[in-house]
Design an enzyme around this catalytic site. Sequence first.
Site, short mmCIF file in Angstrom:
data_model
loop_
_atom_site.label_atom_id
_atom_site.label_comp_id
_atom_site.label_asym_id
_atom_site.label_seq_id
_atom_site.Cartn_x
_atom_site.Cartn_y
_atom_site.Cartn_z
CB SER A 4 -0.83 -0.05 1.35
OG SER A 4 -1.47 1.22 1.59
CE1 TYR A 64 -4.14 -2.40 4.98
CE2 TYR A 64 -3.85 0.07 4.60
CZ TYR A 64 -3.83 -1.27 3.94
OH TYR A 64 -3.88 -1.63 2.79
CE LYS A 80 -1.57 -4.24 3.09
NZ LYS A 80 -1.60 -5.69 2.53
#
Length: 343
Positions: free
Chosen positions: A127, A152, A156
């Site tokens: 991402s 989140y 990544k």
Amino acid sequence: MKEKIIVTGGCGYIGSHTVIELIENNFEVVILDDLSNSNEKTIDRINKITGITPKFLKVDLKDSLKTDEAFKAHKDASAVIHFAAHKAVGESVQQPLKYYKNNFYSLLNALEAQSENGINNFIFSSSATVYGTPNVLPITEENETQRPFSPYGNTKKIAEEILDDYTKSNKEFSAISLRYFNPIGAHESGEIGELPSGIPNNLMPYITQTAAGIREKLMVYGNDYPTKDGTPIRDYIHVVDLAKAHVIAVKRLLKKEQEKSLEFFNLGTGVGYSVLDVINTFESVTNSKLNYEIVGRRDGDVPQLYASTNLAKEKLGWSTNKALDDMISSSWVWEQNLRNENN
């Protein structure tokens, strides 16, 4: 013999579109998914589009034994594309341990299982959040990664560090990390698209559900950002363009064309649109009026993110074909089809 590809999270939004592209490029696909944020009906939808039903195993990748069993059953696979992860920025801020547990256990168990079963090619679903708040725009792969605002995003970033360490320690293993900007849109057939469980966390399904009367109103989180209209700017990319990049990346690994054992590529359009741009375009394309309200900023959001896609064009020969109008109109067709199914 068709090359076999294992797709974790293959019933999800990006995963299912990628499965279709893989099948249409003559790959055999095995989907591993725990269906925690997806639906098994997606398998039927994939069959309706491609005429082929991919193999499906319901597997919770947090369970190392079950993960190893699944990989052992398909040890003849040539590569793994790893989508399986929780992905809602706002929820991750509220429930960080849920995100760290799921996203890391799933990744580590998948890596361990494929290594033990001799599968040495790996595509990681990453991402643009790994760049944090960028100092320079557009974002290139040379931009330093930073601590993202959300758990989140941090999963990544840390996952990429895990892959970096692992590719250095295992000379047989090669990986490509694809850093997505903001995927929206749906398959041109109208048969698959984004189908979030419960209240959507992403902009486009919230817009289409509001327009369809499922949601009372769309919340626009903040209009005081340092942007042209005060709302956050993102690089929106059609999910089909994104899916095609995964097929190209798989072929790059299988042909051993990668220049490093771990490569990174930005996947976006290179154009930034504000939230109000997307709303106004939706109203124009669909000839409908959206009920929305501007509220306070949301934790974990950054003002602007848009990509330089030069590296993906140069090394992968990939570029996007679909414009914002295409992304929005296909999303709306998908939403209407869903509502017709449910009536």
